[in-house]
Design a protein around this motif. Structure first.
Motif, PDB file in Angstrom:
ATOM      1  N   TYR A   1      -1.809   8.526  -2.365  1.00 19.11           N
ATOM      2  CA  TYR A   1      -0.775   7.502  -2.350  1.00 19.11           C
ATOM      3  C   TYR A   1      -0.382   7.074  -3.763  1.00 19.11           C
ATOM      4  CZ  TYR A   1       0.992   2.729  -2.391  1.00 19.11           C
ATOM      5  OH  TYR A   1       1.708   1.597  -2.684  1.00 19.11           O
ATOM      6  N   GLY A   2      -1.376   6.920  -4.642  1.00 20.52           N
ATOM      7  CA  GLY A   2      -1.085   6.491  -5.999  1.00 20.52           C
ATOM      8  C   GLY A   2      -1.346   5.024  -6.238  1.00 20.52           C
ATOM      9  N   GLY A   3      -2.084   4.379  -5.343  1.00 16.98           N
ATOM     10  CA  GLY A   3      -2.448   2.977  -5.502  1.00 16.98           C
ATOM     11  C   GLY A   3      -3.732   2.689  -4.755  1.00 16.98           C
ATOM     12  N   LEU A   4      -4.336   1.548  -5.027  1.00 20.45           N
ATOM     13  CA  LEU A   4      -5.624   1.204  -4.439  1.00 20.45           C
ATOM     14  C   LEU A   4      -5.454   0.397  -3.154  1.00 20.45           C
ATOM     15  CD1 LEU A   4      -7.566   0.152  -7.669  1.00 20.45           C
ATOM     16  CD2 LEU A   4      -7.640   2.359  -6.484  1.00 20.45           C
ATOM     17  N   VAL A   5      -6.368   0.610  -2.223  1.00 21.12           N
ATOM     18  CA  VAL A   5      -6.437  -0.189  -1.004  1.00 21.12           C
ATOM     19  C   VAL A   5      -7.649  -1.115  -1.149  1.00 21.12           C
ATOM     20  CG1 VAL A   5      -6.679  -0.170   1.504  1.00 21.12           C
ATOM     21  CG2 VAL A   5      -5.442   1.685   0.356  1.00 21.12           C
ATOM     22  N   ARG A   6      -7.405  -2.401  -1.171  1.00 19.16           N
ATOM     23  CA  ARG A   6      -8.478  -3.396  -1.347  1.00 19.16           C
ATOM     24  C   ARG A   6      -8.529  -4.318  -0.130  1.00 19.16           C
ATOM     25  NH1 ARG A   6      -6.149  -3.473  -6.777  1.00 19.16           N
ATOM     26  NH2 ARG A   6      -7.654  -2.706  -8.316  1.00 19.16           N
ATOM     27  N   GLU A   7      -9.596  -5.089  -0.070  1.00 21.43           N
ATOM     28  CA  GLU A   7      -9.683  -6.121   0.962  1.00 21.43           C
ATOM     29  C   GLU A   7      -8.608  -7.188   0.711  1.00 21.43           C
ATOM     30  OE1 GLU A   7     -11.173  -5.886   3.554  1.00 21.43           O
ATOM     31  OE2 GLU A   7     -13.063  -4.793   3.305  1.00 21.43           O
ATOM     32  N   PRO A   8      -7.997  -7.740   1.775  1.00 21.11           N
ATOM     33  CA  PRO A   8      -8.371  -7.577   3.189  1.00 21.11           C
ATOM     34  C   PRO A   8      -7.729  -6.375   3.879  1.00 21.11           C
ATOM     35  CG  PRO A   8      -6.668  -9.229   3.000  1.00 21.11           C
ATOM     36  CD  PRO A   8      -6.988  -8.825   1.589  1.00 21.11           C
ATOM     37  N   LEU A   9      -6.905  -5.609   3.139  1.00 25.99           N
ATOM     38  CA  LEU A   9      -6.234  -4.477   3.785  1.00 25.99           C
ATOM     39  C   LEU A   9      -7.226  -3.413   4.237  1.00 25.99           C
ATOM     40  CD1 LEU A   9      -3.632  -3.138   4.668  1.00 25.99           C
ATOM     41  CD2 LEU A   9      -3.358  -2.229   2.344  1.00 25.99           C
ATOM     42  N   LEU A  10      -8.335  -3.236   3.486  1.00 24.93           N
ATOM     43  CA  LEU A  10      -9.339  -2.247   3.878  1.00 24.93           C
ATOM     44  C   LEU A  10      -9.836  -2.484   5.309  1.00 24.93           C
ATOM     45  CD1 LEU A  10     -11.799  -1.547   0.903  1.00 24.93           C
ATOM     46  CD2 LEU A  10     -10.495   0.124   2.217  1.00 24.93           C
ATOM     47  N   SER A  11      -9.974  -3.733   5.674  1.00 29.23           N
ATOM     48  CA  SER A  11     -10.525  -4.076   6.992  1.00 29.23           C
ATOM     49  C   SER A  11      -9.451  -4.358   8.035  1.00 29.23           C
ATOM     50  CB  SER A  11     -11.434  -5.305   6.869  1.00 29.23           C
ATOM     51  OG  SER A  11     -12.496  -5.068   5.966  1.00 29.23           O
ATOM     52  N   THR A  12      -8.184  -4.212   7.661  1.00 29.60           N
ATOM     53  CA  THR A  12      -7.115  -4.525   8.611  1.00 29.60           C
ATOM     54  C   THR A  12      -7.095  -3.578   9.812  1.00 29.60           C
ATOM     55  OG1 THR A  12      -5.753  -5.609   6.932  1.00 29.60           O
ATOM     56  CG2 THR A  12      -4.618  -4.762   8.877  1.00 29.60           C
ATOM     57  N   PRO A  13      -7.143  -2.250   9.610  1.00 30.25           N
ATOM     58  CA  PRO A  13      -7.241  -1.369  10.781  1.00 30.25           C
ATOM     59  C   PRO A  13      -8.627  -1.512  11.429  1.00 30.25           C
ATOM     60  CG  PRO A  13      -6.399  -0.180   8.861  1.00 30.25           C
ATOM     61  CD  PRO A  13      -6.954  -1.480   8.367  1.00 30.25           C
ATOM     62  N   ALA A  14      -8.680  -1.415  12.741  1.00 34.87           N
ATOM     63  CA  ALA A  14      -9.943  -1.598  13.460  1.00 34.87           C
ATOM     64  C   ALA A  14     -11.024  -0.635  12.994  1.00 34.87           C
ATOM     65  CB  ALA A  14      -9.694  -1.435  14.960  1.00 34.87           C
TER      66      ALA A  14
ATOM     67  N   ALA B   1       2.349  -1.402  -5.030  1.00 37.60           N
ATOM     68  CA  ALA B   1       0.979  -1.879  -4.903  1.00 37.60           C
ATOM     69  C   ALA B   1       0.826  -2.503  -3.523  1.00 37.60           C
ATOM     70  CB  ALA B   1       0.658  -2.899  -5.994  1.00 37.60           C
ATOM     71  N   LEU B   2      -0.391  -2.451  -3.001  1.00 38.23           N
ATOM     72  CA  LEU B   2      -0.649  -2.962  -1.660  1.00 38.23           C
ATOM     73  C   LEU B   2      -1.252  -4.361  -1.770  1.00 38.23           C
ATOM     74  CD1 LEU B   2      -2.004   0.334  -0.081  1.00 38.23           C
ATOM     75  CD2 LEU B   2       0.283  -0.656   0.104  1.00 38.23           C
ATOM     76  N   GLY B   3      -0.359  -5.338  -1.860  1.00 35.64           N
ATOM     77  CA  GLY B   3      -0.782  -6.728  -2.028  1.00 35.64           C
ATOM     78  C   GLY B   3      -0.717  -7.510  -0.733  1.00 35.64           C
ATOM     79  N   ALA B   4      -0.600  -8.833  -0.873  1.00 40.09           N
ATOM     80  CA  ALA B   4      -0.647  -9.726   0.288  1.00 40.09           C
ATOM     81  C   ALA B   4       0.513  -9.488   1.247  1.00 40.09           C
ATOM     82  CB  ALA B   4      -0.653 -11.179  -0.184  1.00 40.09           C
ATOM     83  N   ASP B   5       1.725  -9.278   0.701  1.00 41.71           N
ATOM     84  CA  ASP B   5       2.888  -9.069   1.564  1.00 41.71           C
ATOM     85  C   ASP B   5       2.754  -7.783   2.375  1.00 41.71           C
ATOM     86  OD1 ASP B   5       3.962 -11.395   0.608  1.00 41.71           O
ATOM     87  OD2 ASP B   5       5.347 -10.410  -0.794  1.00 41.71           O
ATOM     88  N   GLU B   6       2.325  -6.722   1.705  1.00 39.22           N
ATOM     89  CA  GLU B   6       2.174  -5.441   2.401  1.00 39.22           C
ATOM     90  C   GLU B   6       1.050  -5.515   3.437  1.00 39.22           C
ATOM     91  OE1 GLU B   6       4.364  -5.000  -1.227  1.00 39.22           O
ATOM     92  OE2 GLU B   6       2.318  -5.754  -0.934  1.00 39.22           O
ATOM     93  N   THR B   7      -0.026  -6.214   3.087  1.00 35.83           N
ATOM     94  CA  THR B   7      -1.136  -6.371   4.028  1.00 35.83           C
ATOM     95  C   THR B   7      -0.685  -7.108   5.283  1.00 35.83           C
ATOM     96  OG1 THR B   7      -2.785  -6.354   2.254  1.00 35.83           O
ATOM     97  CG2 THR B   7      -3.430  -7.362   4.344  1.00 35.83           C
ATOM     98  N   ALA B   8       0.084  -8.186   5.086  1.00 32.30           N
ATOM     99  CA  ALA B   8       0.571  -8.957   6.233  1.00 32.30           C
ATOM    100  C   ALA B   8       1.489  -8.119   7.105  1.00 32.30           C
ATOM    101  CB  ALA B   8       1.286 -10.216   5.745  1.00 32.30           C
ATOM    102  N   ARG B   9       2.341  -7.349   6.461  1.00 34.69           N
ATOM    103  CA  ARG B   9       3.285  -6.511   7.225  1.00 34.69           C
ATOM    104  C   ARG B   9       2.546  -5.460   8.040  1.00 34.69           C
ATOM    105  NH1 ARG B   9       8.440  -3.168   4.641  1.00 34.69           N
ATOM    106  NH2 ARG B   9       9.126  -2.188   6.585  1.00 34.69           N
ATOM    107  N   ILE B  10       1.549  -4.824   7.419  1.00 31.35           N
ATOM    108  CA  ILE B  10       0.778  -3.800   8.121  1.00 31.35           C
ATOM    109  C   ILE B  10      -0.045  -4.413   9.245  1.00 31.35           C
ATOM    110  CG2 ILE B  10      -1.129  -2.147   7.854  1.00 31.35           C
ATOM    111  CD1 ILE B  10       0.010  -1.588   5.013  1.00 31.35           C
TER     112      ILE B  10
END
Length: 311
Positions: free
Chosen positions: A86-99, A64-73
């Motif tokens: 991928y098999g999982g959801l991308v949610r905020e704040p990861l959605l807005s992480t890439p420019a 799952a793409l949680g806080a740790d994965e978001t920070a790493r990315i």
């Protein structure tokens, strides 16, 4: 562009290859963790993980793409995220992480068949065409605006596995074109138009074949659930897996016994026929309980009286 790529099964590999071939910098490949495969349940990397390793790309394993994965990315400062099965959801704040946010390759003509199993549901519905859509990822389920969309015909007798493989190759070029447009500042995504339909994830129950239905409907379901979750029918105390059946053919009706009922399996010359609600289908490949896949003819030779009843 600096791209984070997310994908897991073989259908996602052609897009990863296309982005690398185009000269984009893949700052990370996000994929599901190694999973047990086969009878020995040996831990095996996903198709995307295996290809990323071959290409020497950094891999992030995540269920799952949680806080740790978001920070790493975020530390990698990606300009764009690209996701394919991928098999999982991308949610905020990861959605807005890439420019430039994320884009998704989806295997249908959105908004038709939003959800986890668009190819399977299209085949099960008996549709003759499908397509590929590249869209901007949003919080809603496959609701974002479209960058590119292309209609693709469905081949006669094509299974979900075969169609997915073909769409994965076709769609890779569309993703590459969309990324190029985003990089050039010329991308102009447009809203989805039309009546949405939902492609819910398949369950084991979806693979059960009801032979009382018309042959076209039965054949469409077999194709749609091949190979996951797989088509099957009750046979005695076990289940017979239906790996492949021939498409409905009016000539088969002339070969079959006139009283052939739904689920009855008989010889017709050298061919193995099974009855449906209107006309017979030819069984080509099956897997009996506890045995390996085999030709339907080899299976039926071992059945007493050369007849069987599936339910």
């Amino acid at each position: 562009m600096r791209i984070v790529f997310a994908g897991t099964p073989p259908v996602a590999v052609p897009t990863l290859d296309a982005l690398v071939d185009a000269g984009h910098e893949i700052v990370a490949v996000v994929t599901r963790p190694d999973a047990p495969v086969g009878r020995r349940r040996r831990l095996t990397p996903s198709a995307v993980a295996a290809r990323a390793a071959e290409l020497g790309l950094p891999i992030v394993h995540a269920t799952a793409l949680g806080a740790d994965e978001t920070a790493r990315i975020a530390t990698l400062a990606p300009e764009l995220g690209v996701i394919v099965a991928y098999g999982g959801l991308v949610r905020e704040p990861l959605l807005s992480t890439p420019a430039h946010g994320w884009i998704n390759l989806h295997f249908s003509l959105l908004p038709r068949w939003r959800g986890a199993a668009p190819v399977q549901r299209a085949l099960m519905a008996g549709e003759r065409t499908t397509g590929v859509s590249v869209f901007t990822l949003e919080e809603g389920l496959d609701t974002g605006p479209l960058h590119l969309q292309r209609e693709v015909p469905i081949g006669d007798g094509e299974t979900a596995d075969e169609l997915l493989e073909r769409l994965g190759v076709d769609g890779a070029d569309d993703v590459r074109a969309a990324v190029d447009a985003i990089a050039a500042g010329t991308a102009s995504p447009s809203p989805q138009l039309g009546e949405p339909t939902t492609a819910a994830k398949l369950t084991t129950a979806d693979g059960h074949i009801d032979w009382r239905g018309p042959a076209d409907v039965v054949h469409a379901r077999i194709r749609g659930v091949t190979s996951e979750p797989g088509a099957s029918s009750a046979l005695g105390d076990g289940r017979l897996k239906i790996l492949r059946a021939g498409r409905p053919d009016d000539d088969l009706a002339r070969l079959a016994p006139s009283a052939l009922g739904p689920g009855e399996v008989v010889w017709a010359g050298k061919r193995v026929l099974v009855g449906t609600g209107d006309r017979p289908l030819e069984l080509l490949e099956v897997q009996p309980p506890g045995k390996r896949p085999m030709r339907a003819a080899d299976w039926l030779r071992g059945v007493a009286d050369g007849r069987a009843v599936l339910s």
